[in-house]
Structure formats: structure tokens, C-alpha cells
Design a protein around this motif. Structure first.
Motif, PDB file in Angstrom:
ATOM      1  N   GLU A 273       0.834  -1.212   0.000  1.00 39.66           N
ATOM      2  CA  GLU A 273       0.000   0.000   0.000  1.00 39.66           C
ATOM      3  C   GLU A 273       0.864   1.256   0.000  1.00 39.66           C
ATOM      4  O   GLU A 273       0.556   2.225  -0.703  1.00 39.66           O
ATOM      5  N   LYS A 274       1.959   1.261   0.756  1.00 35.34           N
ATOM      6  CA  LYS A 274       2.869   2.420   0.741  1.00 35.34           C
ATOM      7  C   LYS A 274       3.420   2.638  -0.662  1.00 35.34           C
ATOM      8  O   LYS A 274       3.513   3.778  -1.140  1.00 35.34           O
ATOM      9  N   SER A 275       3.802   1.547  -1.332  1.00 32.77           N
ATOM     10  CA  SER A 275       4.349   1.659  -2.690  1.00 32.77           C
ATOM     11  C   SER A 275       3.308   2.217  -3.655  1.00 32.77           C
ATOM     12  O   SER A 275       3.614   3.068  -4.495  1.00 32.77           O
ATOM     13  N   ILE A 276       2.072   1.735  -3.539  1.00 35.88           N
ATOM     14  CA  ILE A 276       1.004   2.191  -4.431  1.00 35.88           C
ATOM     15  C   ILE A 276       0.710   3.665  -4.214  1.00 35.88           C
ATOM     16  O   ILE A 276       0.554   4.437  -5.169  1.00 35.88           O
ATOM     17  N   ARG A 277       0.633   4.075  -2.964  1.00 35.07           N
ATOM     18  CA  ARG A 277       0.309   5.476  -2.676  1.00 35.07           C
ATOM     19  C   ARG A 277       1.416   6.418  -3.140  1.00 35.07           C
ATOM     20  O   ARG A 277       1.154   7.577  -3.448  1.00 35.07           O
ATOM     21  N   ARG A 278       2.633   5.931  -3.214  1.00 38.10           N
ATOM     22  CA  ARG A 278       3.742   6.757  -3.695  1.00 38.10           C
ATOM     23  C   ARG A 278       3.657   6.974  -5.202  1.00 38.10           C
ATOM     24  O   ARG A 278       3.908   8.064  -5.702  1.00 38.10           O
ATOM     25  N   GLN A 279       3.311   5.915  -5.970  1.00 40.18           N
ATOM     26  CA  GLN A 279       3.186   6.018  -7.428  1.00 40.18           C
ATOM     27  C   GLN A 279       1.929   5.269  -7.870  1.00 40.18           C
ATOM     28  O   GLN A 279       2.007   4.182  -8.457  1.00 40.18           O
ATOM     29  N   PRO A 280       0.753   5.819  -7.616  1.00 46.84           N
ATOM     30  CA  PRO A 280      -0.483   5.066  -7.885  1.00 46.84           C
ATOM     31  C   PRO A 280      -0.711   4.740  -9.341  1.00 46.84           C
ATOM     32  O   PRO A 280      -1.391   3.760  -9.664  1.00 46.84           O
TER      33      PRO A 280
END
Length: 315
Positions: A273-280
Motif C-alpha cells: 500500500e505504501k508503494s502504491i500510494r507513492r506512485q499510484p
């Protein structure tokens, strides 16, 4: 007759794939730009699914902000298609320039100690290029789990492309047996798990909050990691520029055997989720990830002795 037809289609597909892959990246990205206009403006490929996923995942964002993410997704998705086609002809030098890895020192330390690593990834960035990992690790057998295609010829084609760099494909249904078998050969393993798919109803044993939504998750990878004492590693994918990606390896838990049930799965989805929110924009929003609801599951299914089954009277 059907077998002959499938073989013919395979030959045509292979030939087309190879010819397209011979094109240089600038030309491929021109094709990608044209494909973007087609699928985002004309076809509006899976727009309803994408928009629903974005709205539910980012309730704090305005519609304009979500449209920017959606446009970015379509651009990235078209790039992903041509980049995956290019994989069949890419050299070691090209891949090592465009798909880089950091944190390999710690990964190689684990392997030098004779330990195996379970690397959790998501449908983020270009996960197909992760198959170039054998170029970056020492004295280890790299492999990834995959779902075989029903068409044996197309399955052979995709398997060939994914194994060109030396990483082996392991069918999901044979995963534990094959991993144990490979482990007995003396080399430590690096096993890639892309574990953010939607489980079948009878494979649901755990629910989490993921991207603001109650989500059923796969737990088979966790059972394999714990059973074979693999070190739990997260592969954090970013796109650094067009056609260039980096995967950072982070050790989350070095000792996994005695961890509580679902701790590995929960920690994986927190990192993802952290990765997605950084580059959705580089996440696979077109996948209908949240199509199974807990309400329907609890109404129609039950778990008995560790196995999920339909309740009596349900069809």
C-alpha cells in the motif's frame, strides 16, 4: 484439429511478438502513445472497473486528481505492454540498464549463509522485468510462481519469455513440492511471489484492510515461506523514468518459521500500500481486485477444519 489450430496460432503469435520486439524503444513508445489514445479515449478499456477502484481506494482525492491518476495508469499500462513484448529480444546489458535492483547486498548476504528468500511483489511497475534478477544475485536459483495458461502453446511462449534470463517458472499447484525439491539440490532459492491477486472463494482464509477496502487475500505464499524457512523480503518497485524501473529489496523478517498466522501477509500488504500510494499510476487498477465481498462470503461459505466450503443449501 483444435491442437493444430492452437499450434498455428502459437507460431503466428511468436512471429508477431518477435518482429515487434525487434523495434527500438523509441519506436515502441510511439506505438504505446498510439495505443494509449485507442484504449483510453476510444475503447475506454475497463474504465468502470478502474474508476471504481480509484474512487474506493482514494476517497480523499477529488475527481480531477483521480482522472490524472487514471490517465497516468493508461500511459503506464500501454508502456508495460510494449516493454513486455520487448523482453523477448532484450540483452543482458539492456535489462541491467533499465531494470535495476538495490538492496542486493543484503539479499546476497542471506544467500551466502545458505538461506533462501521469499520476495513478495505486487502488480506494480514492470513485474515481468523482475525475471532479470539472476543477473544480480550470487549462487542462487531464482524462480517465480505462475498460473499456467490453458492453451499449452501460449503457455510455452510466455514461459519461454519469462525464463530467458535464467529464472524458472513454477506452476502454482506444484509450488511447495518444487520449492522443496529445488532446495534439496544445495543452492539457496530466491522465490518471487506476486500475491495481490483475488483468491477464489474456496481459497479465502483471511481478510484485511487494503487501500481503504475490506479485502480477501491469498495466504498460500505465507505458508510456503514459513514451511521452508525462507527469509521474508519485500521488493519495492518504482518507475524512475519512462522505460526504467528499480526494485529495492528490504528484509522484513529474517526468521519466519514461528511467526503468527497471517503476520507475513499483513506486513506485505502494508508495504504494498505504501508503494502504491507513492506512485499510484503504475499499479494494475484494471484488475477487478475487490469483486468478492465479505458479506457474500459469510452468507454462502463456511470454513470447516481449515477448508472453505459452501454452506448447506447454497449453490
Amino acid at each position: 484439429m483444435k491442437r493444430a489450430l492452437n499450434k498455428t496460432l502459437y507460431i503466428i503469435a511468436y512471429g508477431f511478438w518477435y518482429l515487434v520486439a525487434l523495434l527500438p524503444f523509441p519506436v515502441l513508445y510511439l506505438l504505446s502513445d498510439g495505443l494509449y489514445l485507442l484504449i483510453s479515449r476510444v475503447v475506454r478499456y475497463r474504465h468502470k472497473v478502474i474508476w471504481k477502484n480509484l474512487k474506493n481506494s482514494f476517497p480523499e482525492k477529488t475527481d480531477n486528481e483521480l482522472r490524472l491518476i487514471e490517465r497516468g495508469f493508461y500511459h503506464w499500462f500501454c508502456d508495460y505492454i510494449v516493454e513486455t513484448l520487448k523482453l523477448i529480444t532484450m540483452s543482458k546489458e539492456q535489462l541491467m540498464k533499465r531494470m535495476t535492483f538495490t538492496g542486493t547486498e543484503e539479499l546476497n548476504r542471506i544467500l551466502s549463509e545458505g538461506k533462501s528468500a521469499g520476495v513478495y511483489l505486487g502488480h506494480l511497475g514492470n513485474w515481468e522485468w523482475i525475471t532479470s534478477l539472476p543477473y544480480w544475485v550470487d549462487n542462487a536459483l531464482c524462480c517465480q510462481l505462475y498460473h499456467p495458461l490453458e492453451n499449452e502453446y501460449f503457455d510455452r511462449l510466455f514461459k519461454y519469455v519469462r525464463e530467458r534470463q535464467g529464472a524458472l517458472c513454477i506452476p502454482m499447484q506444484e509450488s511447495l513440492r518444487k520449492i522443496i525439491q529445488f532446495g534439496r539440490n544445495g543452492k539457496p532459492l530466491v522465490v518471487g511471489y506476486i500475491s495481490d491477486q483475488t483468491p477464489f472463494w474456496w481459497s479465502i482464509h483471511h481478510w484485511i484492510q487494503f487501500m481503504n477496502q475490506e479485502t480477501p487475500v491469498l495466504t498460500g505464499a505465507e505458508r510456503i515461506v514459513k514451511h521452508t524457512r525462507q527469509v521474508f523480503v519485500y521488493g519495492d518497485m518504482t518507475r524512475t523514468s519512462r522505460g526504467h524501473y528499480n526494485c529495492e529489496f528490504r528484509i522484513i523478517r529474517e526468521e519466519t518459521k514461528g511467526l503468527p498466522d497471517y503476520e507475513i501477509t499483513d506486513l506485505y500488504f502494508q508495504e504494498l500500500e505504501k508503494s502504491i500510494r507513492r506512485q499510484p499510476e503504475i499499479y494494475l487498477w484494471s484488475h477487478n481486485r475487490w469483486k468478492r465481498t465479505r458479506a457474500y462470503f459469510e452468507e454462502n461459505f463456511e470454513e470447516v477444519d481449515g477448508k472453505v466450503r459452501l454452506k448447506e443449501g447454497k449453490k
